[in-house]
Design an enzyme around this catalytic site. Structure first.
Site, PDB file in Angstrom:
ATOM      1  N   ALA A  77       7.537   9.481  80.759  1.00 18.62           N
ATOM      2  CA  ALA A  77       8.973   9.548  80.466  1.00 18.62           C
ATOM      3  C   ALA A  77       9.305  10.474  79.296  1.00 18.62           C
ATOM      4  O   ALA A  77      10.389  11.070  79.259  1.00 18.62           O
ATOM      5  CB  ALA A  77       9.492   8.145  80.194  1.00 18.62           C
ATOM      6  N   ASP A  90      12.270  11.204  88.213  1.00 16.53           N
ATOM      7  CA  ASP A  90      13.526  11.967  88.112  1.00 16.53           C
ATOM      8  C   ASP A  90      13.550  13.282  88.888  1.00 16.53           C
ATOM      9  O   ASP A  90      14.601  13.922  88.998  1.00 16.53           O
ATOM     10  CB  ASP A  90      13.858  12.226  86.633  1.00 16.53           C
ATOM     11  CG  ASP A  90      12.719  12.899  85.864  1.00 16.53           C
ATOM     12  OD1 ASP A  90      11.987  13.720  86.446  1.00 16.53           O
ATOM     13  OD2 ASP A  90      12.564  12.601  84.661  1.00 16.53           O
ATOM     14  N   HIS A 134       4.992   6.996  90.682  1.00 18.38           N
ATOM     15  CA  HIS A 134       5.964   5.900  90.790  1.00 18.38           C
ATOM     16  C   HIS A 134       7.138   6.236  91.702  1.00 18.38           C
ATOM     17  O   HIS A 134       8.184   5.597  91.622  1.00 18.38           O
ATOM     18  CB  HIS A 134       6.448   5.505  89.386  1.00 18.38           C
ATOM     19  CG  HIS A 134       5.345   4.941  88.541  1.00 18.38           C
ATOM     20  ND1 HIS A 134       5.356   4.935  87.161  1.00 18.38           N
ATOM     21  CD2 HIS A 134       4.162   4.358  88.891  1.00 18.38           C
ATOM     22  CE1 HIS A 134       4.242   4.381  86.709  1.00 18.38           C
ATOM     23  NE2 HIS A 134       3.505   4.029  87.730  1.00 18.38           N
ATOM     24  N   ILE A 188       7.225  17.644  73.255  1.00 15.22           N
ATOM     25  CA  ILE A 188       6.452  18.405  74.241  1.00 15.22           C
ATOM     26  C   ILE A 188       7.152  19.701  74.663  1.00 15.22           C
ATOM     27  O   ILE A 188       6.493  20.721  74.883  1.00 15.22           O
ATOM     28  CB  ILE A 188       6.072  17.513  75.443  1.00 15.22           C
ATOM     29  CG1 ILE A 188       5.068  18.239  76.316  1.00 15.22           C
ATOM     30  CG2 ILE A 188       7.298  17.078  76.240  1.00 15.22           C
ATOM     31  CD1 ILE A 188       4.232  17.342  77.151  1.00 15.22           C
TER      32      ILE A 188
HETATM   33  P1  NAD Z   1       7.106   5.241  77.675  1.00 19.42           P
HETATM   34  O1  NAD Z   1       8.552   5.097  77.382  1.00 19.42           O
HETATM   35  O2  NAD Z   1       6.273   4.030  77.665  1.00 19.42           O
HETATM   36  O3  NAD Z   1       6.469   6.253  76.625  1.00 19.42           O
HETATM   37  C1  NAD Z   1       7.027   7.482  76.367  1.00 19.42           C
HETATM   38  C2  NAD Z   1       6.189   8.176  75.311  1.00 19.42           C
HETATM   39  O4  NAD Z   1       6.668   9.506  75.194  1.00 19.42           O
HETATM   40  C3  NAD Z   1       6.273   7.529  73.934  1.00 19.42           C
HETATM   41  O5  NAD Z   1       4.954   7.423  73.416  1.00 19.42           O
HETATM   42  C4  NAD Z   1       7.108   8.523  73.113  1.00 19.42           C
HETATM   43  O6  NAD Z   1       6.667   8.616  71.777  1.00 19.42           O
HETATM   44  C5  NAD Z   1       6.819   9.830  73.822  1.00 19.42           C
HETATM   45  N1  NAD Z   1       7.900  10.801  73.754  1.00 19.42           N
HETATM   46  C6  NAD Z   1       9.236  10.601  73.836  1.00 19.42           C
HETATM   47  N2  NAD Z   1       9.881  11.776  73.786  1.00 19.42           N
HETATM   48  C7  NAD Z   1       8.932  12.735  73.665  1.00 19.42           C
HETATM   49  C8  NAD Z   1       8.954  14.150  73.569  1.00 19.42           C
HETATM   50  N3  NAD Z   1      10.102  14.834  73.566  1.00 19.42           N
HETATM   51  N4  NAD Z   1       7.779  14.812  73.459  1.00 19.42           N
HETATM   52  C9  NAD Z   1       6.588  14.147  73.425  1.00 19.42           C
HETATM   53  N5  NAD Z   1       6.511  12.813  73.506  1.00 19.42           N
HETATM   54  C10 NAD Z   1       7.659  12.118  73.648  1.00 19.42           C
HETATM   55  O7  NAD Z   1       6.971   6.031  79.065  1.00 19.42           O
HETATM   56  P2  NAD Z   1       5.769   6.087  80.115  1.00 19.42           P
HETATM   57  O8  NAD Z   1       4.472   6.084  79.403  1.00 19.42           O
HETATM   58  O9  NAD Z   1       6.084   7.157  81.059  1.00 19.42           O
HETATM   59  O10 NAD Z   1       5.831   4.707  80.903  1.00 19.42           O
HETATM   60  C11 NAD Z   1       7.039   4.098  81.247  1.00 19.42           C
HETATM   61  C12 NAD Z   1       7.397   3.998  82.732  1.00 19.42           C
HETATM   62  O11 NAD Z   1       8.771   4.307  82.763  1.00 19.42           O
HETATM   63  C13 NAD Z   1       6.789   4.945  83.695  1.00 19.42           C
HETATM   64  O12 NAD Z   1       6.259   4.155  84.691  1.00 19.42           O
HETATM   65  C14 NAD Z   1       7.957   5.746  84.299  1.00 19.42           C
HETATM   66  O13 NAD Z   1       7.933   5.615  85.701  1.00 19.42           O
HETATM   67  C15 NAD Z   1       9.182   5.041  83.873  1.00 19.42           C
HETATM   68  N6  NAD Z   1      10.310   5.876  83.388  1.00 19.42           N
HETATM   69  C16 NAD Z   1      10.601   7.073  83.962  1.00 19.42           C
HETATM   70  C17 NAD Z   1      11.645   7.845  83.479  1.00 19.42           C
HETATM   71  C18 NAD Z   1      11.934   9.175  84.134  1.00 19.42           C
HETATM   72  O14 NAD Z   1      11.714   9.329  85.335  1.00 19.42           O
HETATM   73  N7  NAD Z   1      12.393  10.170  83.374  1.00 19.42           N
HETATM   74  C19 NAD Z   1      12.386   7.418  82.393  1.00 19.42           C
HETATM   75  C20 NAD Z   1      12.091   6.150  81.823  1.00 19.42           C
HETATM   76  C21 NAD Z   1      11.029   5.394  82.328  1.00 19.42           C
END
Ligand code: NAD
Length: 254
Positions: free
Chosen positions: A33, A115, A130, A245
């Site tokens: 995410a 997304d 997912h 990132i």
């Molecule tokens: P998570 O929220 O658990 O972790 C996100 C990580 O990314 C955190 O460690 C945070 O510090 C880091 N982070 C945030 N912004 C960042 C950036 N700009 N650059 C670098 N690092 C950054 O998310 P996860 O590990 O993907 O697990 C959560 C679940 O949530 C997944 O299964 C996913 O399917 C789902 N999810 C998906 C979306 C999406 O599709 N965009 C959004 C929210 C959750």
């Protein structure tokens, strides 16, 4: 492990990452995410993430199969509001990864995101562990629908998207908590990771299993982690870059 924090050292870290990327044409990216937060989609566990917002239940309950079955209307209210963001555009991270694939250096992206932003950026080999908000099927007759049908259902009646063909509920093809992952996608992801010589893990807390366990199939010696928070407490990474990132990857030369 090399780990440097802060902008002064970012130049050196990016130089190391550039060297690794220049010397490989078998790079694999594993993300979560955090890859999409710079596109305006909140993650789960950052301070602005969904876990720190107030809902009747935590996200892993609202997005679970039992909750979907027990209260589909409540599920779809949360889902439409929090999981679908159709205005979001690919950011610098998505775009650079697409560029690396086009240049023949990146073999594939394994994402936990739903997304569709990697494909919107032009990436072709994207394994969605997912699922995706863009694929939706009737639970009764299997008819396929785009995300617009899910969003439109918020404006009419029950708020539960209904199949115009047979009247069944249309369910997003996203993996809900307590649902299994697709075996073919897992097998392909394992193949990519096992064969990779550079594995870049970015924007993920590595807290969601079984997805997070897939990185254990990497046996090489160029494991890179790019994350805002330290998600590599065991120090397994050969290069850990703490930062955004999009900002980090935009400095990579292709
Ligand atoms: P998570 O929220 O658990 O972790 C996100 C990580 O990314 C955190 O460690 C945070 O510090 C880091 N982070 C945030 N912004 C960042 C950036 N700009 N650059 C670098 N690092 C950054 O998310 P996860 O590990 O993907 O697990 C959560 C679940 O949530 C997944 O299964 C996913 O399917 C789902 N999810 C998906 C979306 C999406 O599709 N965009 C959004 C929210 C959750």
């Amino acid at each position: 492990m090399i780990s440097m924090i802060g902008t002064d050292s970012l130049y050196d870290e990016v130089a190391l990452l550039n060297d690794m990327i220049a010397s490989s044409d078998n790079i694999v990216f594993f993300g979560g995410a955090g890859v999409s937060t710079e596109s305006g989609i909140p993650d789960y566990r950052s301070k602005d993430g969904l876990y720190n917002q107030k809902f009747s239940h935590p996200p892993e309950v609202m997005l679970s199969r039992p909750y979907f079955e027990e209260d589909p209307a409540g599920f779809f209210i949360f889902y439409r509001e929090k999981m679908v963001c159709l205005t979001a555009k690919p950011n610098a991270a998505h775009l650079k990864l697409a560029e690396l694939e086009k240049a023949g250096k990146l073999k594939g992206i394994i994402t936990q995101n739903i997304d569709g932003l990697h494909q919107a950026a032009g990436s072709r080999n994207v394994l969605e562990l997912h699922g995706s908000v863009h694929r939706n099927n009737c639970m009764k007759c299997g008819a396929f629908y785009g995300v617009d049908r899910i969003m439109a259902s918020g404006d009419d009646g029950s708020g539960i998207p209904e199949c115009p063909v047979c009247g069944g509920i249309i369910k997003p093809s996203v993996v809900l908590y307590s649902e299994p992952l697709d075996n073919d996608v897992i097998a392909e992801a394992i193949g990519l990771i096992s064969d990779a010589d550079v594995l870049i893990i970015g924007g993920t807390s590595l807290a969601v299993y079984p997805a997070a366990g897939l990185i254990n199939y990497y046996t090489g010696n160029r494991l890179v982690v790019i994350n805002l928070e330290d998600t590599d407490p065991s120090g397994r990474a050969d290069l850990f870059i703490q930062g955004k990132i999009g900002e980090v990857l935009s400095r990579i030369n292709v």
